[in-house]
Design a protein around this motif. Sequence first.
Motif, PDB file in Angstrom:
ATOM      1  N   ARG A   1       0.827  -1.216   0.000  1.00 36.89           N
ATOM      2  CA  ARG A   1       0.000   0.000   0.000  1.00 36.89           C
ATOM      3  C   ARG A   1       0.854   1.256   0.000  1.00 36.89           C
ATOM      4  O   ARG A   1       0.570   2.232  -0.720  1.00 36.89           O
ATOM      5  N   LEU A   2       1.915   1.254   0.797  1.00 37.44           N
ATOM      6  CA  LEU A   2       2.801   2.412   0.805  1.00 37.44           C
ATOM      7  C   LEU A   2       3.499   2.599  -0.537  1.00 37.44           C
ATOM      8  O   LEU A   2       3.678   3.721  -1.027  1.00 37.44           O
ATOM      9  N   ALA A   3       3.861   1.473  -1.176  1.00 41.45           N
ATOM     10  CA  ALA A   3       4.500   1.548  -2.489  1.00 41.45           C
ATOM     11  C   ALA A   3       3.532   2.106  -3.524  1.00 41.45           C
ATOM     12  O   ALA A   3       3.944   2.867  -4.419  1.00 41.45           O
ATOM     13  N   ASP A   4       2.232   1.773  -3.412  1.00 39.92           N
ATOM     14  CA  ASP A   4       1.225   2.314  -4.334  1.00 39.92           C
ATOM     15  C   ASP A   4       1.102   3.834  -4.169  1.00 39.92           C
ATOM     16  O   ASP A   4       1.027   4.583  -5.157  1.00 39.92           O
ATOM     17  N   ILE A   5       1.088   4.259  -2.907  1.00 39.94           N
ATOM     18  CA  ILE A   5       0.976   5.698  -2.640  1.00 39.94           C
ATOM     19  C   ILE A   5       2.183   6.447  -3.192  1.00 39.94           C
ATOM     20  O   ILE A   5       2.062   7.493  -3.856  1.00 39.94           O
ATOM     21  N   ASN A   6       3.368   5.906  -2.947  1.00 42.19           N
ATOM     22  CA  ASN A   6       4.592   6.550  -3.424  1.00 42.19           C
ATOM     23  C   ASN A   6       4.650   6.558  -4.952  1.00 42.19           C
ATOM     24  O   ASN A   6       5.124   7.535  -5.557  1.00 42.19           O
ATOM     25  N   LEU A   7       4.163   5.480  -5.585  1.00 43.95           N
ATOM     26  CA  LEU A   7       4.175   5.415  -7.049  1.00 43.95           C
ATOM     27  C   LEU A   7       3.233   6.463  -7.653  1.00 43.95           C
ATOM     28  O   LEU A   7       3.596   7.141  -8.628  1.00 43.95           O
ATOM     29  N   LYS A   8       2.042   6.589  -7.060  1.00 40.39           N
ATOM     30  CA  LYS A   8       1.097   7.597  -7.572  1.00 40.39           C
ATOM     31  C   LYS A   8       1.671   9.002  -7.415  1.00 40.39           C
ATOM     32  O   LYS A   8       1.539   9.842  -8.317  1.00 40.39           O
ATOM     33  N   GLN A   9       2.293   9.262  -6.291  1.00 46.27           N
ATOM     34  CA  GLN A   9       2.877  10.580  -6.072  1.00 46.27           C
ATOM     35  C   GLN A   9       4.018  10.830  -7.049  1.00 46.27           C
ATOM     36  O   GLN A   9       4.161  11.933  -7.607  1.00 46.27           O
ATOM     37  N   ALA A  10       4.845   9.794  -7.306  1.00 45.40           N
ATOM     38  CA  ALA A  10       5.955   9.943  -8.243  1.00 45.40           C
ATOM     39  C   ALA A  10       5.446  10.188  -9.661  1.00 45.40           C
ATOM     40  O   ALA A  10       6.038  10.975 -10.422  1.00 45.40           O
ATOM     41  N   GLU A  11       4.336   9.518 -10.048  1.00 46.10           N
ATOM     42  CA  GLU A  11       3.766   9.721 -11.382  1.00 46.10           C
ATOM     43  C   GLU A  11       3.234  11.154 -11.532  1.00 46.10           C
ATOM     44  O   GLU A  11       3.419  11.802 -12.575  1.00 46.10           O
TER      45      GLU A  11
END
Length: 371
Positions: A108-118
């Motif tokens: 879940r944290l990786a999903d949040i970080n990925l969306k923010q990075a995108e």
Amino acid sequence: MKKYSKLIIAVIIALIFIGTFVFLWQKSQPKEVVYNEFIPQQDSIQKTTIITGKIEPRNEVNIKPQISGIISELLKEPGDYVNAGDVIAKVKVIPDMAQLSSAEMRVRLADINLKQAETDFQRVENLYNQKLVSADEFDKSKMSLNQAKHERLAAQDALEVVRDGVSKSNAKASSTLIRSTISGVILDIPVKVGNSVILSNTFNDGTTIATVANMNDLIFRGNIDETEVGQLTIGMNMKITIGALQDLNFDAALEYISPKAVESNGANQFEIKAAVKLAKDGSKIRSGYSANAEIVLAKADNVLTVPESAIEFSGDSTFVYVLTGSANEKNYERRAVETGLSDGVNIEIKKGLTAKDKVRGPEIITDDKKD
């Protein structure tokens, strides 16, 4: 008439009495003692011993899981031949709830970080296209996006490993597939489908999934008494006979003698091992067969021998009785001899006899003497 009858009866009684007296007199007379006689022979004598033991593989390898779980499938059976790397069983992982929760949180944290990075990358890309930011800042944003994507993949892999024991990226090297570490025959599979298994660690040896051994490299393992172990040397030849396979004999070479004795039934014995030289039909041998090993401890070739029953032992000295009289009037002379190797039946004569002598043996027991 009566007079004749009485006379006949008296004669019969007298004959019976005389016959009984003659019989008892004959029985009381000493019988002539007759002995066996032997002529010394040139022969070979060897002292052998029989060692009981077992046939077993030189190395048996226990195959253990690299992960804890439940056996979901068995692909092999005892007796099957496997190559190193062949899959023997499959394990279904029962995930630890704490590890599973931690892995899910990481995803879940990786999903949040990925969306923010995108989002950040799209904003920097627009500014870069308008030439409002430098190429260096654009490259950093792109790198951050790639890192976020890799972190998401790593988090997903970790979750799959915790939950399923295998991830898509390492399916071929999955720890849920129990593989043989050597090539050989499966001797035993002590687990069944549905059994729980645990991996080996500091506090536990782990569950054995299968036992595999190379059945082309066998040894004989047995114990020899301390009175005979001093006559053994490494490399001595042995003949192996398997009790269950009476028609099969194998040669073996002694390769190990234990330096320490073990007590067995009140006697000190030493463990020995011998490398078995397999014949073409060695495939008939199974691990654990009881076997006997015959080993020659000493040997004397072309020596003068007599039956050991003809020897008289007196302290440290040995004697024989040699015929000196004629065939009609036999006399025996007691003569000291020096003996050598014995096989329990015949014994070597080193000094005191020649091949022309005739030696007295044990007394011949007749039926009359038995009575």
